[in-house]
Design an enzyme around this catalytic site. Structure first.
Site, PDB file in Angstrom:
ATOM      1  N   ARG A  58      -6.491  -9.174  10.214  1.00 16.85           N
ATOM      2  CA  ARG A  58      -5.968 -10.641  10.672  1.00 16.85           C
ATOM      3  C   ARG A  58      -6.970 -10.722  10.612  1.00 16.85           C
ATOM      4  NH1 ARG A  58      -1.844  -6.819  13.486  1.00 16.85           N
ATOM      5  NH2 ARG A  58      -3.100  -8.276  15.378  1.00 16.85           N
ATOM      6  N   LYS A 108     -13.337  -6.169  16.883  1.00 12.86           N
ATOM      7  CA  LYS A 108     -13.119  -5.140  15.398  1.00 12.86           C
ATOM      8  C   LYS A 108     -13.403  -5.222  14.854  1.00 12.86           C
ATOM      9  CE  LYS A 108      -7.959  -5.845  16.763  1.00 12.86           C
ATOM     10  NZ  LYS A 108      -6.409  -6.266  16.998  1.00 12.86           N
ATOM     11  N   VAL A 146      -1.679   0.529   4.840  1.00 12.84           N
ATOM     12  CA  VAL A 146      -2.032   1.014   6.592  1.00 12.84           C
ATOM     13  C   VAL A 146      -1.384  -0.580   7.534  1.00 12.84           C
ATOM     14  CG1 VAL A 146      -3.059   2.130   8.063  1.00 12.84           C
ATOM     15  CG2 VAL A 146      -4.483   2.506   6.230  1.00 12.84           C
ATOM     16  N   ALA A 147      -1.613  -1.387   7.151  1.00 11.90           N
ATOM     17  CA  ALA A 147      -1.201  -2.044   8.480  1.00 11.90           C
ATOM     18  C   ALA A 147      -0.021  -2.735   8.119  1.00 11.90           C
ATOM     19  CB  ALA A 147      -1.525  -3.622   7.353  1.00 11.90           C
ATOM     20  N   THR A 148       0.593  -2.500   9.161  1.00 11.98           N
ATOM     21  CA  THR A 148       2.474  -2.914   9.452  1.00 11.98           C
ATOM     22  C   THR A 148       2.653  -4.111  10.742  1.00 11.98           C
ATOM     23  OG1 THR A 148       3.811  -2.147   9.278  1.00 11.98           O
ATOM     24  CG2 THR A 148       2.790  -1.080  10.650  1.00 11.98           C
ATOM     25  N   LYS A 179       9.916  -0.270   8.546  1.00  6.37           N
ATOM     26  CA  LYS A 179       8.900   0.844   8.055  1.00  6.37           C
ATOM     27  C   LYS A 179       9.801   1.953   6.915  1.00  6.37           C
ATOM     28  CE  LYS A 179       5.647   2.129   8.476  1.00  6.37           C
ATOM     29  NZ  LYS A 179       3.807   2.033   8.549  1.00  6.37           N
ATOM     30  N   GLY A 222       4.035  12.011  11.117  1.00  5.93           N
ATOM     31  CA  GLY A 222       4.939  11.873  12.557  1.00  5.93           C
ATOM     32  C   GLY A 222       3.690  11.545  13.532  1.00  5.93           C
ATOM     33  N   LEU A 223       4.297  11.650  14.710  1.00  5.57           N
ATOM     34  CA  LEU A 223       3.526  10.646  16.404  1.00  5.57           C
ATOM     35  C   LEU A 223       1.918  11.586  16.373  1.00  5.57           C
ATOM     36  CD1 LEU A 223       4.308   9.455  18.591  1.00  5.57           C
ATOM     37  CD2 LEU A 223       4.196  11.488  20.199  1.00  5.57           C
ATOM     38  N   VAL A 224       0.894  10.419  16.099  1.00  9.57           N
ATOM     39  CA  VAL A 224      -0.571  10.690  15.673  1.00  9.57           C
ATOM     40  C   VAL A 224      -1.084  11.215  17.412  1.00  9.57           C
ATOM     41  CG1 VAL A 224      -2.983  10.180  14.379  1.00  9.57           C
ATOM     42  CG2 VAL A 224      -0.184   9.128  13.945  1.00  9.57           C
TER      43      VAL A 224
END
Length: 343
Positions: free
Chosen positions: A36, A43, A83-85, A176, A204-206
């Site tokens: 971003r 980053k 991948v971005a959301t 999503k 799943g929950l990563v």
């Protein structure tokens, strides 16, 4: 395959994005990564310091709220990992979209169009979420017997009790689910005379290790029962209420699954990505047994809970092999939290 192949990763500085970039660079790919804000030194510095980044990693500034910015990053690439959301929507942050769902769907649509316009992109791989695959029945009254790729979260008022009055959960679930459906429909159409292969990976929950420091990411949610973090614990309760149990996936398996879907000769469609499917009670039991040094949050045994089966084998049927089971995922979360001073 890596030598000479260009790939794009949106959301490059996030938990999954940064780990995926690290693995892609190690395999010899040239990576176009979007962030971003290229003025964010921490980053940018993190990504530039990755092994093999010099000469192989190109950074681009692009924001999901301005989806046309992704064109330069996608140009010339053969594969794109979206991948971005957007996670939260600040009122007034965008005149264009009223909430995260609108922004996420518009971003997905724009990125798919960029892939088609590029003339080079063969396949778009979307990092979806299992919140789109709830086995709840349409009226929200009960669960189906199994959870697999045929399950889609019913987006209606019957779900309101699951969201626990937390707008973020509702926004994230809607964004999503609708983004994934939109992208899959793209893979079914001939767009501009070119066929775009689309793969969605509802993960799943990563958990596991991390390259980024985040006070509340999915990795922290995995250990919510021992860090006594109420926000993280509420997220766990939400997932179990929506999905019946918690699908777990290790960060390394998740990124390997993304790369597997890129390197497969031909692949498209929806593939759930999780190696384990366990209840909050089973998670608490694990921590109590293997990590007695912690004060584990006690769970109420729910005798009425239907025993839903995880029957998704599509990814493994294609030849993918998970390396991490539930114990390894949870133990790696603890190891990482200790390293970062969170425990």
């Amino acid at each position: 395959m890596g030598e000479g192949s260009k790939v794009c990763v949106t959301g490059g500085s996030g938990y999954i994005g940064s780990w995926l970039i690290k693995k892609l660079l190690a395999k010899g790919y040239t990576v176009h990564a979007t962030l971003r804000d290229l003025k964010n030194e921490s980053k940018v510095g993190l990504l530039k310091s990755l092994p093999h980044a010099e000469g192989k990693l190109v950074l681009f500034e692009a924001d999901i709220y301005n989806p046309t910015q992704f064109d330069p990053a996608i140009q010339g690439c053969q594969y794109v990992f979206h991948v971005a959301t957007p996670l939260t929507h600040e009122p007034g942050s965008s005149q264009q979209y009223k909430d995260t769902t609108e922004a996420a769907v518009a971003g997905a649509k724009s990125i798919a169009l960029s892939c088609v316009r590029s003339g080079t992109v063969k396949r778009l791989i979307y990092t979806a979420s299992v919140v789109s695959a709830s086995p709840l029945k349409e009226d929200g009254s009960d669960f189906k017997d199994v959870m697999d790729e045929t399950c889609w979260t019913p987006l209606n008022d019957s779900l309101d009790y699951v969201f626990l009055d937390v707008p973020l959960y509702k926004d994230y679930t809607y964004s999503k689910t609708l983004s994934e459906k939109h992208l899959l429909s793209y893979g079914n159409d001939e767009n501009g005379g070119r066929k775009l292969e689309v793969v969605t990976l509802p993960c799943g929950l990563v958990g596991g290790d991390t390259l980024v420091s985040s006070t509340l990411g999915s990795r922290v949610v995995c250990i919510a029962q021992i860090v006594q973090n109420e926000i993280a614990y509420t997220a766990l309760k939400f997932l179990e209420g929506l999905l019946g149990k918690i699908p777990l996936a290790h960060i390394d398996d998740v990124c390997e699954a993304h790369i597997f879907c890129m390197e497969s000769t031909s692949i498209s469609g929806r593939f759930l990505c999780a190696s384990s499917y366990i209840s909050l009670q089973e998670m608490a039991n694990h921590y109590a047994r293997y990590h007695p040094e912690f004060n584990v949050k006690q769970e109420d045994e729910d005798g009425q809970r239907k025993d839903i089966k995880w029957t998704s084998t599509k990814l493994c049927d294609k030849g993918f092999v998970y390396k991490y089971d539930a114990k390894m995922i949870l133990d790696d979360c603890i190891k990482c939290a200790r390293r970062m001073g969170e425990l």
